[in-house]
Write a protein that holds these residues in place. Structure first.
Motif, PDB file in Angstrom:
ATOM      1  N   LYS A 158      -0.984  -3.375  -8.238  1.00 41.77           N
ATOM      2  CA  LYS A 158      -0.553  -2.044  -7.819  1.00 41.77           C
ATOM      3  C   LYS A 158       0.246  -1.382  -8.935  1.00 41.77           C
ATOM      4  CE  LYS A 158      -0.548  -2.278  -2.792  1.00 41.77           C
ATOM      5  NZ  LYS A 158       0.232  -2.038  -1.557  1.00 41.77           N
ATOM      6  N   GLY A 159       0.008  -0.089  -9.078  1.00 41.88           N
ATOM      7  CA  GLY A 159       0.728   0.696 -10.079  1.00 41.88           C
ATOM      8  C   GLY A 159       0.708   2.151  -9.669  1.00 41.88           C
ATOM      9  N   TYR A 160       1.272   2.994 -10.495  1.00 41.71           N
ATOM     10  CA  TYR A 160       1.376   4.407 -10.137  1.00 41.71           C
ATOM     11  C   TYR A 160       0.132   5.166 -10.580  1.00 41.71           C
ATOM     12  CZ  TYR A 160       6.152   3.684  -8.694  1.00 41.71           C
ATOM     13  OH  TYR A 160       7.262   3.253  -8.028  1.00 41.71           O
ATOM     14  N   ALA A 161      -0.346   6.013  -9.650  1.00 47.59           N
ATOM     15  CA  ALA A 161      -1.519   6.844  -9.914  1.00 47.59           C
ATOM     16  C   ALA A 161      -1.321   8.175  -9.204  1.00 47.59           C
ATOM     17  CB  ALA A 161      -2.788   6.154  -9.419  1.00 47.59           C
ATOM     18  N   ILE A 162      -2.095   9.180  -9.616  1.00 47.54           N
ATOM     19  CA  ILE A 162      -2.021  10.493  -8.974  1.00 47.54           C
ATOM     20  C   ILE A 162      -2.841  10.431  -7.694  1.00 47.54           C
ATOM     21  CG2 ILE A 162      -2.438  12.962  -9.231  1.00 47.54           C
ATOM     22  CD1 ILE A 162      -2.433  12.522 -12.262  1.00 47.54           C
ATOM     23  N   VAL A 163      -2.161  10.470  -6.565  1.00 45.68           N
ATOM     24  CA  VAL A 163      -2.812  10.439  -5.261  1.00 45.68           C
ATOM     25  C   VAL A 163      -2.292  11.625  -4.470  1.00 45.68           C
ATOM     26  CG1 VAL A 163      -3.247   9.128  -3.168  1.00 45.68           C
ATOM     27  CG2 VAL A 163      -2.961   7.931  -5.346  1.00 45.68           C
ATOM     28  N   GLY A 164      -3.210  12.491  -4.038  1.00 44.42           N
ATOM     29  CA  GLY A 164      -2.774  13.693  -3.338  1.00 44.42           C
ATOM     30  C   GLY A 164      -2.048  14.612  -4.292  1.00 44.42           C
ATOM     31  N   ASN A 165      -0.837  14.991  -3.924  1.00 41.66           N
ATOM     32  CA  ASN A 165      -0.069  15.934  -4.729  1.00 41.66           C
ATOM     33  C   ASN A 165       1.130  15.297  -5.415  1.00 41.66           C
ATOM     34  OD1 ASN A 165      -1.659  18.210  -4.232  1.00 41.66           O
ATOM     35  ND2 ASN A 165      -0.713  18.493  -2.225  1.00 41.66           N
ATOM     36  N   ARG A 166       1.094  13.985  -5.594  1.00 44.02           N
ATOM     37  CA  ARG A 166       2.198  13.356  -6.304  1.00 44.02           C
ATOM     38  C   ARG A 166       1.749  12.010  -6.854  1.00 44.02           C
ATOM     39  NH1 ARG A 166       5.588   9.548  -3.320  1.00 44.02           N
ATOM     40  NH2 ARG A 166       4.809   9.189  -1.208  1.00 44.02           N
ATOM     41  N   THR A 167       2.571  11.476  -7.707  1.00 42.73           N
ATOM     42  CA  THR A 167       2.322  10.155  -8.267  1.00 42.73           C
ATOM     43  C   THR A 167       2.906   9.116  -7.318  1.00 42.73           C
ATOM     44  OG1 THR A 167       2.456  11.065 -10.495  1.00 42.73           O
ATOM     45  CG2 THR A 167       2.691   8.690 -10.266  1.00 42.73           C
ATOM     46  N   GLN A 168       2.085   8.159  -6.916  1.00 43.27           N
ATOM     47  CA  GLN A 168       2.572   7.128  -6.011  1.00 43.27           C
ATOM     48  C   GLN A 168       1.841   5.817  -6.283  1.00 43.27           C
ATOM     49  OE1 GLN A 168       1.444   7.903  -1.846  1.00 43.27           O
ATOM     50  NE2 GLN A 168       0.311   9.662  -2.591  1.00 43.27           N
ATOM     51  N   GLU A 169       2.356   4.767  -5.674  1.00 49.46           N
ATOM     52  CA  GLU A 169       1.830   3.439  -5.944  1.00 49.46           C
ATOM     53  C   GLU A 169       0.445   3.278  -5.326  1.00 49.46           C
ATOM     54  OE1 GLU A 169       4.254  -0.614  -6.478  1.00 49.46           O
ATOM     55  OE2 GLU A 169       3.952  -0.046  -4.385  1.00 49.46           O
ATOM     56  N   GLU A 170      -0.461   2.712  -6.115  1.00 49.03           N
ATOM     57  CA  GLU A 170      -1.844   2.538  -5.676  1.00 49.03           C
ATOM     58  C   GLU A 170      -2.441   1.383  -6.472  1.00 49.03           C
ATOM     59  OE1 GLU A 170      -5.268   3.320  -3.485  1.00 49.03           O
ATOM     60  OE2 GLU A 170      -3.309   4.280  -3.278  1.00 49.03           O
ATOM     61  N   TRP A 171      -3.392   0.682  -5.869  1.00 50.38           N
ATOM     62  CA  TRP A 171      -4.078  -0.388  -6.582  1.00 50.38           C
ATOM     63  C   TRP A 171      -4.795   0.188  -7.800  1.00 50.38           C
ATOM     64  CZ3 TRP A 171      -3.573  -5.463  -6.091  1.00 50.38           C
ATOM     65  CH2 TRP A 171      -3.070  -5.984  -4.894  1.00 50.38           C
ATOM     66  N   GLY A 172      -4.621  -0.473  -8.933  1.00 49.74           N
ATOM     67  CA  GLY A 172      -5.363  -0.095 -10.134  1.00 49.74           C
ATOM     68  C   GLY A 172      -4.798   1.086 -10.883  1.00 49.74           C
ATOM     69  N   GLY A 173      -3.517   1.415 -10.699  1.00 49.64           N
ATOM     70  CA  GLY A 173      -2.937   2.530 -11.442  1.00 49.64           C
ATOM     71  C   GLY A 173      -3.115   2.344 -12.940  1.00 49.64           C
ATOM     72  N   GLY A 174      -3.755   3.288 -13.611  1.00 47.82           N
ATOM     73  CA  GLY A 174      -4.045   3.178 -15.037  1.00 47.82           C
ATOM     74  C   GLY A 174      -5.514   2.960 -15.330  1.00 47.82           C
ATOM     75  N   ILE A 175      -6.337   2.714 -14.281  1.00 48.83           N
ATOM     76  CA  ILE A 175      -7.767   2.477 -14.485  1.00 48.83           C
ATOM     77  C   ILE A 175      -8.448   3.696 -15.102  1.00 48.83           C
ATOM     78  CG2 ILE A 175      -8.329   3.251 -12.152  1.00 48.83           C
ATOM     79  CD1 ILE A 175     -10.127   0.475 -14.111  1.00 48.83           C
ATOM     80  N   CYS A 176      -7.835   4.883 -14.934  1.00 47.83           N
ATOM     81  CA  CYS A 176      -8.440   6.089 -15.510  1.00 47.83           C
ATOM     82  C   CYS A 176      -8.425   6.064 -17.037  1.00 47.83           C
ATOM     83  CB  CYS A 176      -7.729   7.346 -15.001  1.00 47.83           C
ATOM     84  SG  CYS A 176      -8.029   7.674 -13.250  1.00 47.83           S
TER      85      CYS A 176
END
Length: 686
Positions: free
Chosen positions: A454-472
């Motif tokens: 888990k890491g931070y990713a842009i989800v919806g309208n803010r940056t929040q924790e999500e699996w695979g943050g940085g995969i982009c």
């Protein structure tokens, strides 16, 4: 001689010869009694005409004098009063002063002036005043006109007016004046509560059933038509009694338009649904199924609208994608390393089972909505590898076709882990000619089983924790390789705001965002030969490099841009998001404010010296605010202040200190082609 000639041949002689001239004896004596003509004509006698003219003038003068004296007498007699025989709207105003006439009219039409109109509808009544409804009588104007009759103007017009008044009388009409804008405004305001919107028949899904709510007609007040009725009745100079004009508005969806949808929902929710694929089995509970239900409206050719219930196609496909991950979706072809052109198989190909995701999704949607069976067998297909050790060197993989590069310098450890996990899953993939490559399909599930954290990713309208943050970072690097290879890009999405990591080796506008089940990155292999994707992650330079090997088409790819077409200033006010999981008294900043912009990057493809394509790649970076997450019990700073500003309310708890900003990565030049035309790329890390 001349005299003789003229006498002999002149006109007199000719008349003589014709007998036209009487002969006289010149020697005969003149008679004594011949008349003698007077030298001057006799004088005419005009005494009678002159006498008549004088008489007529004196007579007219006397008549005018008499009329003048008469008018003077009338004005003197009726000074300040209306002449006799004058009426207003049939009411005699003879010898009344203007004030008396106005008072009489005001008394006569007191009811009209006090309550000019009465409105009614379904037992409700309204009685606006004349001022409220914009209604008035022309009393002032009519009285002024009555008083001015026979006064002013030239004497002839005055005489005619006075004569007409004395002989026939004169009745002046009383007019009703209506300010239509004022009347319409009153009607709109007074009847606003009567307006109701139509309500469509609807279905409320709760538990295992769908309950229908009936349709209800709406109502409009016809303001213009009601105002016209008022105007018509007021012409009688009596208070108008008007029933409001209304119009019923039919709802779009009637009760019978939701019946089929209710049947479909009842069929879907009758019991859980079991899905089978070989030895694997999954169950969709009624709660799962209820979340998948979608309600839409459809209008047929006859204009009749009905509600249609179905299963959400996109959500079903997302569920099926997770099943495909469990069955196995990776390539059955061997994984291959470029190895300087030697093409080494690093993992053998295998026979595999593949879930036909499209066919399986259709089967679930069709059978679940019918409700005849609660067990559905998904569609499985067996696939064989196309590439073996025997034919690998005949695939046309002979050179680098396109290379993409990006930097992750300064990234957090979770981000580096996810970048490496994605690169490992993509490394060595073979892409057949004409195949559309899907990033999401190739990577599979972004979860712990595939090495993601888990890491931070842009989800919806803010940056929040999500699996695979940085995969982009991986999808962005692959996009650049496909871009420079000139491959057709069939799906690409940009990030919501600018990210510094993606502006090191390429300009802004050269990124690609993905999100499993929603956003994908896809391209087509149009080279006519196989492509090999190798990925390289170098921790020593914090660099990710993706290379596509194959046979390069005879074309030149040029990047033109970026061009900024519009800029948006970053918001000055922060955004606060309440989250009960946050500790009270702490503001956790998840996002930093950034300016926004619209960008165009062009990919120019030249072949045989001619430009065959100038393709735009558009990017929209939103203006992004400072975003703080806080516990709902934590009071917010006053407007215009951030939690870290001195102007913040002293009572506001001290914000959580933020970690130091990560340093920006240092730009590094792109690898240069070798004289042989091959792009040199680093070897994979062990």
């Amino acid at each position: 001689m001349a005299d003789e000639f003229y006498q002999k041949y002149g006109p007199i002689e000719r008349r003589r010869q014709n007998g036209d001239v009487q002969q006289f004896d010149a020697t005969a004596p003149l008679a004594d009694d011949l008349p003698v003509r007077s030298a001057a004509p006799p004088k005419r006698k005009r005494s009678r005409l002159r006498t008549f003219m004088w008489g007529a003038g004196i007579t007219l003068g006397l008549v005018g004098l008499l009329f003048g004296i008469g008018l003077w007498y009338l004005n003197r007699t009726f000074e300040g009063r209306i002449y006799p025989n004058v009426a207003i709207q049939g009411i005699d105003m003879s010898q009344k002063t203007p004030e008396e006439a106005k008072a009489l009219l005001a008394e006569q039409y007191a009811d009209l002036l006090k309550r000019p109109v009465g409105l009614s509808f379904n037992g409700q009544t309204w009685e606006p005043t004349a001022d409220q409804a914009g209604i008035s009588l022309s009393i002032e104007q009519s009285v002024d006109e009555a008083y001015s009759l026979g006064r002013g103007g030239n004497i002839i017009n005055t005489l005619q007016a006075v004569s007409g008044i004395w002989q026939n009388g004169y009745d002046i009409p009383l007019a009703v004046t209506v300010d239509q804008a004022q009347l319409s405004e009153y009607l709109t305001t007074a009847t606003n509560d009567l307006i109701t919107a139509p309500v469509n028949a609807n279905l409320i899904v709760a538990g295992n059933t769908a309950t229908m709510t009936p349709a209800r007609e709406g109502r409009l007040i016809l303001i213009d038509e009601t105002a016209q009725d008022i105007l018509t009745q007021l012409q009688t100079l009596s208070p108008a009694q008007v029933v409001l004009r209304t119009e019923m508005v039919m709802p779009t969806v009637l009760d019978d338009g939701v019946f089929e949808a209710k049947q479909t929902i009842d069929a879907v929710l009758q019991s859980p649904l079991t899905l089978i694929a070989g030895d694997l089995q999954w169950e969709l509970s009624t709660d799962d199924l209820r979340a998948l239900i979608r309600l839409d409206t459809h209008t047929d050719a006859n204009g009749k609208t009905k509600m249609v219930a179905s299963l959400n196609d996109q959500m079903i496909r997302q569920r099926v994608a997770t099943f495909a991950d469990e069955i196995g979706r990776g390539s059955v072809n061997p994984r291959v390393a470029w190895d300087g052109g030697a093409l080494t198989i690093v993992r053998e190909g295998r026979t595999g089972l593949r879930l036909d995701e499209e066919a399986s999704a259709r089967r679930i949607i069709e059978q679940a909505t019918i409700g005849e069976t609660r067990t559905i067998e998904l569609v499985i297909r067996e696939v064989q590898p196309d590439v073996t050790a025997e034919n690998i060197h005949s695939l046309g993989i002979v050179e680098a076709v396109g290379v993409g590069k990006s930097s992750y310098k300064g990234s957090a450890s979770y981000r580096v882990t996810n970048i490496k996990a994605g690169s490992r899953l993509l490394d060595g993939i073979l892409i057949k000619p004409g195949e559309e490559f899907s990033f999401n399909n190739a990577v599979g599930s972004i979860d712990e089983a595939n090495g993601f954290v888990k890491g931070y990713a842009i989800v919806g309208n803010r940056t929040q924790e999500e699996w695979g943050g940085g995969i982009c970072q991986d999808s962005t690097t692959l996009f650049r390789a496909a871009f420079h290879a000139g491959l057709p890009i069939t799906e690409r999405h940009t990030h919501s705001f600018r990210i510094s990591w993606y502006e090191v080796y390429e300009p802004y506008g050269m990124d690609a965002a993905i999100f499993t089940g929603a956003l994908d990155f896809r391209f087509v292999n149009d080279t006519g030969k196989w492509l090999l994707l190798n990925t390289y992650v170098d921790d020593s330079t914090a660099t990710v490099t993706y290379a596509l090997y194959g046979t390069a088409p005879q074309r030149e790819v040029i990047l033109d841009g970026p061009y900024v077409t519009k800029e948006y200033p970053k918001p000055t006010e922060p955004t606060y998001i309440a989250d009960p999981k946050e500790p009270v008294g702490v503001f956790h900043q998840t996002d930093t404010a950034r300016d926004g912009m619209d960008i165009i990057v062009y990919r120019i493809i030249r072949q045989d010296g001619q430009v065959i394509l100038r393709e735009p790649f558009n990017t929209h970076f939103k203006p992004w605010p400072d975003i703080y997450v806080h516990n709902p019990a934590t009071p917010l700073p006053p407007k215009g202040c951030k939690p870290t500003d001195p102007c913040a309310n002293p009572a506001t708890p001290t914000p959580e200190p933020q970690p130091p900003q990560q340093p920006e990565p240092t730009p590094e030049p792109q690898p240069e082609p070798t004289p042989g035309g091959e792009i040199v790329v680093p070897t994979p890390n062990p």
